[in-house]
Write a protein that holds these residues in place. Structure first.
Motif, PDB file in Angstrom:
ATOM      1  N   VAL A   1       0.822  -1.226   0.000  1.00 55.37           N
ATOM      2  CA  VAL A   1       0.000   0.000   0.000  1.00 55.37           C
ATOM      3  C   VAL A   1       0.851   1.269   0.000  1.00 55.37           C
ATOM      4  CG1 VAL A   1      -1.932  -1.160   1.128  1.00 55.37           C
ATOM      5  CG2 VAL A   1      -0.263   0.075   2.534  1.00 55.37           C
ATOM      6  N   LEU A   2       2.120   1.154   0.394  1.00 54.83           N
ATOM      7  CA  LEU A   2       3.005   2.328   0.366  1.00 54.83           C
ATOM      8  C   LEU A   2       3.444   2.679  -1.058  1.00 54.83           C
ATOM      9  CD1 LEU A   2       5.243   1.670   3.506  1.00 54.83           C
ATOM     10  CD2 LEU A   2       3.558   3.505   3.208  1.00 54.83           C
ATOM     11  N   MET A   3       3.089   1.831  -2.009  1.00 56.44           N
ATOM     12  CA  MET A   3       3.473   2.059  -3.403  1.00 56.44           C
ATOM     13  C   MET A   3       2.847   3.343  -3.947  1.00 56.44           C
ATOM     14  SD  MET A   3       2.946  -0.576  -6.573  1.00 56.44           S
ATOM     15  CE  MET A   3       3.708  -0.348  -8.176  1.00 56.44           C
ATOM     16  N   ALA A   4       1.575   3.585  -3.639  1.00 51.76           N
ATOM     17  CA  ALA A   4       0.871   4.760  -4.179  1.00 51.76           C
ATOM     18  C   ALA A   4       1.493   6.082  -3.713  1.00 51.76           C
ATOM     19  CB  ALA A   4      -0.616   4.698  -3.828  1.00 51.76           C
TER      20      ALA A   4
ATOM     21  N   ASP B   1       7.547  10.702  -5.514  1.00 55.62           N
ATOM     22  CA  ASP B   1       8.595  10.619  -6.532  1.00 55.62           C
ATOM     23  C   ASP B   1       8.261  11.524  -7.723  1.00 55.62           C
ATOM     24  OD1 ASP B   1      10.931   8.446  -7.473  1.00 55.62           O
ATOM     25  OD2 ASP B   1       9.785   9.289  -9.127  1.00 55.62           O
ATOM     26  N   SER B   2       7.012  11.479  -8.174  1.00 53.93           N
ATOM     27  CA  SER B   2       6.596  12.302  -9.314  1.00 53.93           C
ATOM     28  C   SER B   2       6.581  13.784  -8.946  1.00 53.93           C
ATOM     29  CB  SER B   2       5.205  11.872  -9.792  1.00 53.93           C
ATOM     30  OG  SER B   2       5.229  10.548 -10.266  1.00 53.93           O
TER      31      SER B   2
ATOM     32  N   PHE C   1      16.738   8.367 -12.712  1.00 52.98           N
ATOM     33  CA  PHE C   1      16.866   7.954 -11.319  1.00 52.98           C
ATOM     34  C   PHE C   1      15.503   7.906 -10.635  1.00 52.98           C
ATOM     35  CE2 PHE C   1      17.161   9.303  -6.849  1.00 52.98           C
ATOM     36  CZ  PHE C   1      17.862   8.228  -6.333  1.00 52.98           C
ATOM     37  N   LEU C   2      14.670   8.927 -10.868  1.00 53.74           N
ATOM     38  CA  LEU C   2      13.334   8.958 -10.264  1.00 53.74           C
ATOM     39  C   LEU C   2      12.491   7.778 -10.755  1.00 53.74           C
ATOM     40  CD1 LEU C   2      12.391  12.765 -10.362  1.00 53.74           C
ATOM     41  CD2 LEU C   2      13.192  11.421  -8.416  1.00 53.74           C
ATOM     42  N   ASP C   3      12.563   7.503 -12.048  1.00 53.99           N
ATOM     43  CA  ASP C   3      11.832   6.359 -12.608  1.00 53.99           C
ATOM     44  C   ASP C   3      12.336   5.043 -12.009  1.00 53.99           C
ATOM     45  OD1 ASP C   3      10.231   7.906 -14.205  1.00 53.99           O
ATOM     46  OD2 ASP C   3      11.506   7.724 -15.988  1.00 53.99           O
ATOM     47  N   ALA C   4      13.652   4.972 -11.819  1.00 54.45           N
ATOM     48  CA  ALA C   4      14.250   3.754 -11.275  1.00 54.45           C
ATOM     49  C   ALA C   4      13.768   3.487  -9.852  1.00 54.45           C
ATOM     50  CB  ALA C   4      15.773   3.861 -11.301  1.00 54.45           C
ATOM     51  N   VAL C   5      13.625   4.549  -9.056  1.00 53.21           N
ATOM     52  CA  VAL C   5      13.132   4.402  -7.682  1.00 53.21           C
ATOM     53  C   VAL C   5      11.738   3.777  -7.694  1.00 53.21           C
ATOM     54  CG1 VAL C   5      12.359   5.641  -5.620  1.00 53.21           C
ATOM     55  CG2 VAL C   5      14.505   6.294  -6.732  1.00 53.21           C
TER      56      VAL C   5
ATOM     57  N   LEU D   1       0.012  13.395 -14.181  1.00 50.90           N
ATOM     58  CA  LEU D   1      -0.947  12.306 -14.338  1.00 50.90           C
ATOM     59  C   LEU D   1      -0.762  11.236 -13.262  1.00 50.90           C
ATOM     60  CD1 LEU D   1      -0.948  11.846 -18.233  1.00 50.90           C
ATOM     61  CD2 LEU D   1      -2.781  12.806 -16.826  1.00 50.90           C
ATOM     62  N   VAL D   2       0.493  10.880 -12.988  1.00 49.89           N
ATOM     63  CA  VAL D   2       0.767   9.871 -11.968  1.00 49.89           C
ATOM     64  C   VAL D   2       0.287  10.344 -10.596  1.00 49.89           C
ATOM     65  CG1 VAL D   2       2.617   8.704 -10.677  1.00 49.89           C
ATOM     66  CG2 VAL D   2       2.698   8.784 -13.167  1.00 49.89           C
ATOM     67  N   ILE D   3       0.541  11.597 -10.264  1.00 49.91           N
ATOM     68  CA  ILE D   3       0.123  12.149  -8.970  1.00 49.91           C
ATOM     69  C   ILE D   3      -1.400  12.081  -8.816  1.00 49.91           C
ATOM     70  CG2 ILE D   3      -0.037  14.279  -7.613  1.00 49.91           C
ATOM     71  CD1 ILE D   3       2.783  14.973  -8.747  1.00 49.91           C
ATOM     72  N   LEU D   4      -2.127  12.442  -9.872  1.00 46.43           N
ATOM     73  CA  LEU D   4      -3.595  12.384  -9.833  1.00 46.43           C
ATOM     74  C   LEU D   4      -4.086  10.946  -9.667  1.00 46.43           C
ATOM     75  CD1 LEU D   4      -4.461  14.908 -12.712  1.00 46.43           C
ATOM     76  CD2 LEU D   4      -4.856  15.257 -10.265  1.00 46.43           C
TER      77      LEU D   4
END
Length: 299
Positions: A57-60, A66-67, A83-87, A265-268
């Motif tokens: 659940v911490l994934m979201a 990160d975004s 690097f951000l994408d890799a995280v 988009l990812v944040i939303l």
């Protein structure tokens, strides 16, 4: 009435408004996730299962934060965004492995201790194309088969970080031509596809036993985050390539505009998924009367 007293939103430029809105969405994702995490910590009944749930659940919120960092440094280098994408993607790999471990726990399967309930041994597993080209189309379920499914999920946990380190290193050294990029893309897509295939196969095998645990809802929360992040990124690549996404700023190129849209988009989307996780990973199976009802339903 403005939700931000003392702030005149009408006088803010679009970039500031976007950051403000994104920050609110990140806080919403964190709010819903912290709420769910605190419930599980309060009803800490099954550490093995609930540890996996907390990681999942911490994934979201991690994706959202990160975004948001990417939005704050919108003029960052390609290596920074990689690097951000890799995280995100390395955490995604961990989540997929933990999801499989959670399903094994629900079924009382232990690969390391060679524990496989007798009632599930001998079931027929059907491989789909193109996997059936390399493995027998029909396989009888046994300890070795379950071990293979576990390896298929865990290989992504190893492949993803290794590829990320290599990609960032090559970019810093200036040794990252397009053919190298495509090579890593193919490797990673193959790796994640095998991991997700193992999860889908596992679900079809044990759909009846897993039904009380809402495995489909749990899986779709993970798959949805991965699906939207990957395919909308691909769609933005196409839109940028055909000229739909263009830069009208001398200090921002098209690639940075594309990254900014992807991050917004990812944040939303993470707000939506953090709400859906409230249902999929509800604390009911571990809390008081709800736990009794859950166990009764499982009998």
């Amino acid at each position: 009435m403005s939700p931000f007293p003392g702030m005149d939103l009408s006088k803010m430029d679009p970039a500031t408004l976007t950051l403000l809105g994104a920050a609110c969405c990140v806080m919403l994702s964190m709010h819903f996730t912290v709420q769910l995490v605190s419930q599980h910590l309060f009803y800490w009944k099954n550490p093995k299962e609930q540890k996996a749930i907390l990681i999942i659940v911490l994934m979201a919120p991690l994706y959202a934060i990160d975004s948001f960092v990417g939005l704050l440094d919108i003029q960052g280098s390609k290596t920074f965004f990689t690097f951000l994408d890799a995280v995100k993607e390395c955490y995604e790999a961990l989540v997929i492995a933990k999801f499989m471990a959670l399903m094994y726990s629900y079924l009382n399967i232990s690969i390391s201790k060679n524990i496989v309930p007798d009632e599930i041994k001998g079931r027929v597993l059907h491989h789909s194309f193109p996997v059936s080209l390399f493995l027998p189309r029909t396989v009888r379920l046994e300890h070795k088969t379950l071990k293979l499914l576990k390896y298929w999920t865990w290989q992504f946990v190893v492949v993803r970080p290794v590829c990320s380190i290599l990609i960032i290193t090559l970019q810093l050294l200036g040794l990252y031509p397009s053919w190298v990029s495509w090579t890593f893309t193919i490797i990673l897509n193959f790796s994640v596809s095998m991991a997700l295939y193992a999860l889908v196969l596992f679900y079809h095998l044990f759909a009846k036993e897993l039904a009380p645990h809402k495995p489909l809802a749990k899986f779709l929360c993970i798959k949805g985050i991965v699906f939207f992040s990957f395919w909308q990124g691909f769609a933005l690549d196409v839109l940028a390539a055909v000229g739909v996404i263009q830069s009208h700023h001398f200090w921002l190129d098209t690639e940075h505009i594309q990254e900014a849209i992807q991050n917004v988009l990812v944040i939303l989307e993470m707000v939506v998924f953090s709400v859906l996780q409230q249902y999929a990973y509800h604390v009911a199976p571990y809390s008081g009367d709800d736990r009794a009802k859950f166990e009764k339903k499982n009998e």
